[in-house]
Each structure stands twice: as structure tokens, then as C-alpha cells.
Design an enzyme around this catalytic site. Sequence first.
Site, mmCIF file in Angstrom:
data_model
loop_
_atom_site.group_PDB
_atom_site.id
_atom_site.type_symbol
_atom_site.label_atom_id
_atom_site.label_comp_id
_atom_site.label_asym_id
_atom_site.label_seq_id
_atom_site.Cartn_x
_atom_site.Cartn_y
_atom_site.Cartn_z
ATOM 1 N N TYR A 140 -35.377 -8.486 7.455
ATOM 2 C CA TYR A 140 -36.254 -9.348 8.259
ATOM 3 C C TYR A 140 -37.567 -9.612 7.520
ATOM 4 O O TYR A 140 -38.048 -10.746 7.461
ATOM 5 C CB TYR A 140 -36.521 -8.692 9.612
ATOM 6 C CG TYR A 140 -37.361 -9.538 10.540
ATOM 7 C CD1 TYR A 140 -36.799 -10.605 11.229
ATOM 8 C CD2 TYR A 140 -38.713 -9.264 10.738
ATOM 9 C CE1 TYR A 140 -37.568 -11.384 12.090
ATOM 10 C CE2 TYR A 140 -39.486 -10.027 11.590
ATOM 11 C CZ TYR A 140 -38.915 -11.088 12.263
ATOM 12 O OH TYR A 140 -39.676 -11.863 13.106
ATOM 13 N N SER A 195 -44.232 -13.887 10.149
ATOM 14 C CA SER A 195 -44.367 -12.632 10.888
ATOM 15 C C SER A 195 -45.336 -11.738 10.137
ATOM 16 O O SER A 195 -45.520 -11.883 8.924
ATOM 17 C CB SER A 195 -43.006 -11.929 10.985
ATOM 18 O OG SER A 195 -43.149 -10.588 11.413
#
Length: 254
Positions: free
Chosen positions: A151, A138
Site C-alpha cells: 500500500y 496517503s
Amino acid sequence: MFSLQNKRAVVTGGGSGIGKAIATILAKQGAEVHIIELGLEQAETALTEISAAGGSAFSYACDVADHKAVKEVFAKIGKINILVNNAGIAHIGKADTTEEADFDRVMKVNVKGVYNCLYAAIPQIRLTGGGVIINMASIASLIGLPDRFVYSAAKGAVKAMTMSVAKDYIGENIRCNSISPARVHTPFVDGFLQKNYPDNIPEMFEKLSKTQPIGRMAKPEEVGALALYLCSDEAAFITGCDYPIDGGFTTLNN
């Protein structure tokens, strides 16, 4: 170009969103696709669409965080050419607002889940003389994002694991790369908006879209196209790389 005829691919989290787009395009290009999902019902739509298009796909219910279960599923699937580690969960919170249980849950799925699949898949890839691994990272692994503490930590680990695997297995003809998307318009985004902004969904959707300099979110199919390229023989010289697909987010947001 980009033919995957006679290839066998495993896509974790392939029942929806980015995973579904990847599974669909790999099957369209000739791969036999094996989808691993938490529940079989979550893979039904993907299987139906792939079959309707003349592709070949199978599904397996498995929690990628369960080491034993993952080994059993990969043993059942057998030798493969491609692994796409896509399964993952999100979390919103800062370091002092992320509860221990949430931290453990995200790390268990997003980090240990990737490890479990690597552990089980690499011996099966060896049986075909080499292959390709793609890990979904990501932009959160590249830059700081607000309220994405655990995350970001998990996706940073995924990016680091990618580089390690690429180094360790380059002599065995196993390539490993990662893809780092920015915001992608998936059912997760729609659910997030419905839950948190039920009274002004269009306004918030537009706001989130415009955080990408290109002015919109990515389509899952665009991430799928990048994954297809990295899985194909046309990308045979590429390993140990991370590919941001972010509409200019990491370089033009100044």
C-alpha cells in the site's frame, strides 16, 4: 467562493467513504459529477443524496484497472474540467508476508488505475482549455507505516505521478495535486474493526483514533472540503503539491 458552476467532474470510487464525500461537495458547489465505481449499485447512495440536495450526478460501472474500459467510459462522459483519482484498495502485510497475487492486485488498482484514468482524462480536460487533477495519496507515501508494504509503495507511486503530471502539463493550464490523509472514519474502518476485532470494537476504535495527535480520525467531509478548495479557482496558483490531512500525524508523532 469555491463555486464549481458549469464544471464537469469525474470522481473514481465516488460511491462511498472519501470519494462519496468529495463527489457530494463538488455537486453541492455546482459541478456536474460523474462517479466511476466498480458496480452501479455502489454509487446509488451517493447519487440519491446528491439528487436530493438538488445536484447533478451520473454513475458508470468500470474497473479502473481495465485500460480499455476506462477509455470507453471517459469517451462516453466527454470533456471534463476536474478529475479526482480516488479509487483504491488497501492491504495489510510486510514485504515477506505480502503474497505476489496481493502485490499485483494492489498495484493494478492503486497505480495502474490512476494511470489509466490520467491517460483517458487528460485529452478530455484539454477540450475545456485546462482543469484540475487530484490524486488521493496517503501519509503512507510520506512516512513508514507498519504492515503497509505494498500500500505504501502504491501510494508513493501516486505521489510521484502527481509531481510528474504537474510538471508535464503546467503549460496546458492543467493543475495536479495530491491529498495524503491519515486515518479517516469510513465504512472501510468499521468493516476492518468488525472483521479483526469483533469483541472489542470500541476499544480498538479509540486506539486507532488516538494515533492521530489531534485525538480522532478525520471525517470524510473534511477531506472533501480540501478537495473542493484544490478544485476551485481560488487554488489557481497551486500545482505540484501534496497536502497531508492527518491531525498532526506526520509532524507531531515524536
